[in-house]
Design an enzyme around this catalytic site. Structure first.
Site, PDB file in Angstrom:
ATOM      1  N   GLY A  79       0.819  -1.213   0.000  1.00 14.20           N
ATOM      2  CA  GLY A  79       0.000   0.000   0.000  1.00 14.20           C
ATOM      3  C   GLY A  79       0.845   1.251   0.000  1.00 14.20           C
ATOM      4  O   GLY A  79       2.056   1.180  -0.208  1.00 14.20           O
ATOM      5  N   ASN A  80       0.205   2.383   0.203  1.00 14.98           N
ATOM      6  CA  ASN A  80       0.940   3.647   0.254  1.00 14.98           C
ATOM      7  C   ASN A  80       0.275   4.575   1.275  1.00 14.98           C
ATOM      8  O   ASN A  80      -0.741   4.228   1.870  1.00 14.98           O
ATOM      9  CB  ASN A  80       1.021   4.286  -1.136  1.00 14.98           C
ATOM     10  CG  ASN A  80      -0.344   4.630  -1.693  1.00 14.98           C
ATOM     11  OD1 ASN A  80      -1.035   5.498  -1.172  1.00 14.98           O
ATOM     12  ND2 ASN A  80      -0.758   3.921  -2.748  1.00 14.98           N
ATOM     13  N   ARG A  81       0.856   5.746   1.466  1.00 16.00           N
ATOM     14  CA  ARG A  81       0.445   6.623   2.562  1.00 16.00           C
ATOM     15  C   ARG A  81      -0.710   7.567   2.232  1.00 16.00           C
ATOM     16  O   ARG A  81      -1.028   8.436   3.030  1.00 16.00           O
ATOM     17  CB  ARG A  81       1.635   7.465   3.022  1.00 16.00           C
ATOM     18  CG  ARG A  81       2.737   6.657   3.656  1.00 16.00           C
ATOM     19  CD  ARG A  81       3.804   7.563   4.235  1.00 16.00           C
ATOM     20  NE  ARG A  81       4.974   6.814   4.658  1.00 16.00           N
ATOM     21  CZ  ARG A  81       5.058   6.166   5.818  1.00 16.00           C
ATOM     22  NH1 ARG A  81       4.038   6.204   6.655  1.00 16.00           N
ATOM     23  NH2 ARG A  81       6.146   5.492   6.119  1.00 16.00           N
ATOM     24  N   SER A  82      -1.326   7.434   1.091  1.00 13.12           N
ATOM     25  CA  SER A  82      -2.422   8.343   0.756  1.00 13.12           C
ATOM     26  C   SER A  82      -3.558   8.240   1.778  1.00 13.12           C
ATOM     27  O   SER A  82      -4.018   7.140   2.089  1.00 13.12           O
ATOM     28  CB  SER A  82      -2.949   8.013  -0.639  1.00 13.12           C
ATOM     29  OG  SER A  82      -4.107   8.758  -0.886  1.00 13.12           O
TER      30      SER A  82
END
Ligand code: C5P
Length: 232
Positions: A29-32
């Site tokens: 995943g990512n930090r958005s």
């Protein structure tokens, strides 16, 4: 804010970071945080639009049709379905560029396959990735020479030896072929998860730039819709 200027319009907004599963419990995943996309959906609804928010962050928003997705492929299906009769699409989601090539239907264990001598294999698994589709680019391609829907992309950029944040933004706008590009400068303490944002809004075929912020994500959202309404 031009209240009611999106009345009778259908718009689609994507938000949040996609999650690409490795097994039933893990994902890439990512930090958005999804906050800018949520603000875009709320602002469009306040200006009278019929809004579909396709997001990885479950949320409820008055007057907005929320479609919750997890992966890039699910996001693509939801966006394509919602975009059929839309006047504008704003791709604020942080779509993973890659996903694991294989999904393990059961949890990947720390020690796996038993070796010939009966001992546990403690080696680390290798994760192979494959590319996800570039959904923004696909929207541009499938629109062809039509001018509708207006297509807006987001770009998180850092300046480097090869150019400034703005140079990279202009190049990306041309490469992606969208109508508007919202450029975020990212780096330590910037943008991800914050309540404020600083952006530069670029329009294809125009040297004019609109700088917004530091401002609330709601104010940034209104500036994006101002750019969109100019093109509708
Ligand atoms: O190329 P880059 O990932 O920086 O472009 C960001 C823009 O492209 C965002 O609007 C994002 O939503 C969109 N995007 C996409 N599909 C991908 C990657 C990014 O639609 N696989």
């Amino acid at each position: 804010v031009r209240r009611g200027d999106l009345a009778g319009r259908r718009v689609v907004v994507t938000s949040g970071g996609t999650r690409e599963p490795l097994d039933p419990v893990r994902f890439l995943g990512n930090r958005s945080s999804g906050k800018q996309g949520r603000a875009l959906a709320a602002a469009a609804a306040a200006r009278g639009a019929q809004v579909t928010l396709v997001t990885s962050v479950p949320t409820e928003l008055a007057g907005v049709d929320v479609v919750t997705i997890e992966t890039a492929l699910q996001l693509r299906d939801a966006v394509v379905a919602a975009t059929a009769d839309a006047d504008a699409v704003v791709m604020a989601a942080a779509v993973a560029d890659f996903r694991p090539a294989d999904y393990a239907p059961t949890k990947i264990k720390k020690s796996h396959d038993t070796a010939d001598d009966g001992s546990a294999d403690e080696s680390a698994p290798t994760i192979t990735l494959v590319r996800n589709p570039d959904i923004l680019a696909e929207l541009v391609t499938s629109r062809g020479s039509a001018t509708s829907p207006v297509i807006v992309g987001f770009a998180a950029e850092t300046g480097d030896d090869t150019g400034s944040v703005l140079d990279h933004g202009r190049a990306k706008l041309e490469r992606k072929g969208c109508d508007v590009l919202v450029v975020n400068e990212v780096g330590v303490d910037k943008t991800f998860g914050a309540d404020d944002n600083t952006v530069t809004i670029l329009r294809r075929g125009s040297d004019e730039t609109v700088e917004v912020g530091p401002a609330s994500k709601a104010a940034v959202a209104d500036a994006v819709w101002d750019a969109v309404t100019d093109l509708l």
